[in-house]
Enzyme design. Structure first.
Site, short mmCIF file in Angstrom:
data_model
loop_
_atom_site.label_atom_id
_atom_site.label_comp_id
_atom_site.label_asym_id
_atom_site.label_seq_id
_atom_site.Cartn_x
_atom_site.Cartn_y
_atom_site.Cartn_z
N ALA A 12 0.81 -1.21 0.00
CA ALA A 12 0.00 0.00 0.00
C ALA A 12 0.84 1.27 0.00
CB ALA A 12 -0.94 -0.02 1.19
N GLY A 13 1.99 1.26 0.65
CA GLY A 13 2.81 2.45 0.74
C GLY A 13 2.07 3.58 1.42
N SER A 14 2.19 4.79 0.87
CA SER A 14 1.53 5.96 1.49
C SER A 14 0.01 5.80 1.50
CB SER A 14 1.89 7.22 0.71
OG SER A 14 3.29 7.36 0.62
N ILE A 39 9.37 -4.79 4.41
CA ILE A 39 8.96 -5.04 5.79
C ILE A 39 10.16 -5.13 6.74
CG2 ILE A 39 7.71 -6.60 7.32
CD1 ILE A 39 6.03 -5.12 5.20
N GLN A 215 29.54 18.97 8.87
CA GLN A 215 30.15 20.23 8.46
C GLN A 215 31.16 20.72 9.50
OE1 GLN A 215 29.37 21.01 5.50
NE2 GLN A 215 30.44 22.95 5.25
N ILE A 216 30.81 20.57 10.77
CA ILE A 216 31.72 21.02 11.84
C ILE A 216 33.00 20.18 11.86
CG2 ILE A 216 31.97 21.07 14.38
CD1 ILE A 216 29.06 22.14 14.46
N GLY A 218 34.39 18.94 9.23
CA GLY A 218 35.17 19.13 8.00
C GLY A 218 35.48 17.79 7.36
N GLU A 242 6.77 4.47 8.76
CA GLU A 242 5.75 4.88 9.76
C GLU A 242 5.13 6.22 9.38
OE1 GLU A 242 5.07 2.52 11.53
OE2 GLU A 242 6.94 1.42 11.86
N SER A 245 7.35 11.98 5.58
CA SER A 245 7.18 13.38 6.00
C SER A 245 6.00 14.03 5.28
CB SER A 245 8.46 14.17 5.74
OG SER A 245 9.47 13.74 6.62
C1 LIG Z 1 13.37 0.94 6.46
C2 LIG Z 1 11.91 0.74 6.11
C3 LIG Z 1 11.14 -0.14 6.86
C4 LIG Z 1 9.80 -0.35 6.52
N1 LIG Z 1 9.06 -1.24 7.27
C5 LIG Z 1 7.77 -1.45 6.98
C6 LIG Z 1 6.98 -2.38 7.74
O1 LIG Z 1 7.46 -3.00 8.67
N2 LIG Z 1 5.68 -2.54 7.38
C7 LIG Z 1 5.12 -1.87 6.34
O2 LIG Z 1 3.94 -2.06 6.07
N3 LIG Z 1 5.83 -0.99 5.59
C8 LIG Z 1 7.14 -0.78 5.89
N4 LIG Z 1 7.90 0.09 5.14
C9 LIG Z 1 7.28 0.70 3.97
C10 LIG Z 1 6.85 2.12 4.25
O3 LIG Z 1 5.66 2.11 5.01
C11 LIG Z 1 6.65 2.82 2.89
O4 LIG Z 1 7.92 2.87 2.25
C12 LIG Z 1 6.09 4.20 3.05
O5 LIG Z 1 4.75 4.16 3.51
C13 LIG Z 1 6.10 4.96 1.72
O6 LIG Z 1 5.51 4.18 0.75
P1 LIG Z 1 6.28 3.89 -0.62
O7 LIG Z 1 7.69 3.51 -0.32
O8 LIG Z 1 5.45 2.94 -1.39
O9 LIG Z 1 6.33 5.29 -1.35
P2 LIG Z 1 5.13 5.98 -2.11
O10 LIG Z 1 3.85 5.77 -1.37
O11 LIG Z 1 5.19 5.56 -3.53
O12 LIG Z 1 5.55 7.51 -1.99
C14 LIG Z 1 6.68 8.03 -2.73
C15 LIG Z 1 6.90 9.48 -2.32
O13 LIG Z 1 5.72 10.23 -2.59
C16 LIG Z 1 5.35 10.93 -1.44
N5 LIG Z 1 3.92 11.11 -1.37
C17 LIG Z 1 2.99 10.15 -1.20
N6 LIG Z 1 1.76 10.70 -1.15
C18 LIG Z 1 1.95 12.04 -1.29
C19 LIG Z 1 1.08 13.16 -1.33
N7 LIG Z 1 -0.25 13.00 -1.23
N8 LIG Z 1 1.59 14.38 -1.48
C20 LIG Z 1 2.93 14.55 -1.62
N9 LIG Z 1 3.82 13.54 -1.60
C21 LIG Z 1 3.32 12.30 -1.43
C22 LIG Z 1 5.86 10.11 -0.28
O14 LIG Z 1 5.99 10.89 0.88
C23 LIG Z 1 7.19 9.64 -0.82
O15 LIG Z 1 8.14 10.65 -0.61
C24 LIG Z 1 9.23 0.34 5.45
C25 LIG Z 1 10.01 1.24 4.70
C26 LIG Z 1 11.33 1.45 5.02
C27 LIG Z 1 12.15 2.44 4.21
#
Ligand SMILES: Cc1cc2nc3c(=O)[nH]c(=O)nc-3n(C[C@H](O)[C@H](O)[C@H](O)COP(=O)(O)OP(=O)(O)OC[C@H]3O[C@@H](n4cnc5c(N)ncnc54)[C@H](O)[C@@H]3O)c2cc1C
Length: 268
Positions: A12-14, A39, A215-216, A218, A242, A245
């Site tokens: 699902a990502g974001s 994950i 930076q500090i 160098g 989690e 930003s």
């Molecule tokens: C080290 C690590 C551990 C993780 N562990 C887990 C875990 O245990 N379980 C799990 O379920 N997931 C895990 N994840 C996955 C994580 O939840 C996703 O990577 C995260 O939610 C972002 O989804 P994505 O990588 O698919 O990026 P995308 O959803 O494709 O987003 C790509 C970029 O677009 C930006 N973006 C998205 N929507 C918007 C918006 N509306 N406006 C502006 N910008 C936007 C995002 O901020 C990001 O910068 C992990 C990720 C990492 C890096």
């Protein structure tokens, strides 16, 4: 339960509600099929909390959370390498049979459970960012004290003092925001906004603090294998998992109290 647990939201990502992994009811069990990317602890966890599509309703309303034994037949993983050392993996679920009683909460509540977990974890990521930041500030301060320059110490330079002061201010603010989120949680208050604010601020500032520390130092700050190099790589993923930003900013913006200002004549 005494096992290592990891949350698996599945592809699902974001867009947390866009889960694709399916869980189909068969008698007293559900059968899980699909995959999940990125994950944390995916290759060492004993238990997985898996958010899967059970279809009680459309989108976010059709998800359920399952407690899944990571050693069940059909569960497999591919270990990933990250820029900072950590356990991380892609997971596959091929006809994984999970007993009905392993549903966490009620079926159809998976989205609420996923968001609740995220809300709780965000402030802990803020806490991790504070730890990394504190280490970076300490390294920079020690270096500034010891480095002899212009017949004095690096720390005697006004701009170096100012840089260290700004790092300290950012670190103090991160600590207070994280403590505020924890206080609201501990006192049974609504805490989601405070948790998002703490994670956003502490992780964004940590990136800047580590960069300023480099930076500090160098040239000494860009030595391969140094503590600052490790911090530089370690801090970066915290702004992605989690709640990235950008998604946190959207969450925080959605909590702004429009009603409070809408009818205020004195604000014109
Ligand atoms: C080290 C690590 C551990 C993780 N562990 C887990 C875990 O245990 N379980 C799990 O379920 N997931 C895990 N994840 C996955 C994580 O939840 C996703 O990577 C995260 O939610 C972002 O989804 P994505 O990588 O698919 O990026 P995308 O959803 O494709 O987003 C790509 C970029 O677009 C930006 N973006 C998205 N929507 C918007 C918006 N509306 N406006 C502006 N910008 C936007 C995002 O901020 C990001 O910068 C992990 C990720 C990492 C890096």
């Amino acid at each position: 339960m005494g096992c290592r647990i990891r949350i698996v939201r599945v592809q699902a990502g974001s867009d947390v509600a866009a889960v694709t992994l399916s869980a189909k009811r068969q008698g007293d069990s559900y059968v899980l099929n699909g995959q999940k990317a990125w994950i944390a602890q995916g290759d060492i966890a004993d238990c997985l909390i898996v958010i899967a599509r059970t279809g009680e309703g459309p989108g976010a309303l059709g998800l359920s959370a399952f407690i899944v034994d990571a050693f069940l037949p059909g569960v497999s993983h591919t270990t990933l390498g990250a820029i900072a050392p950590r356990s991380w993996a892609h997971l596959r679920f091929d006809n994984v049979r999970v007993p009905m009683e392993n549903i966490l909460g009620k079926s159809g509540q998976g989205f609420i459970i996923a968001l609740d977990i995220l809300d709780r974890f965000r402030m802990t990521v803020g806490g991790a960012a504070i730890g990394f930041s504190r280490r970076a500030v300490d390294i920079a301060l020690r270096h500034a004290l010891q480095r002899k320059i212009y017949q004095g110490r690096l720390l005697d330079l006004q701009m170096v003092k100012a840089a260290l002061a700004k790092m300290e201010i950012a670190l103090s603010a991160s600590s207070l925001l994280t403590a505020q989120a924890a206080w609201h949680l501990d006192h049974g208050r609504t805490f989601a906004k405070y948790s998002a604010v703490a994670k956003y601020f502490a992780t964004e500032q940590a990136g800047k603090i580590v960069d300023d520390a480099i930076q500090i130092l160098g040239a000494a700050g860009v030595v391969a294998g140094s503590q600052l190099e490790r911090l530089y790589r370690q801090i970066r993923p915290l702004r992605i998992y989690e709640g990235s930003s950008e998604t946190l900013l959207m969450n925080i913006a959605s909590t702004l109290d429009a009603h409070r200002v809408q009818h205020r004549e004195d604000l014109q």
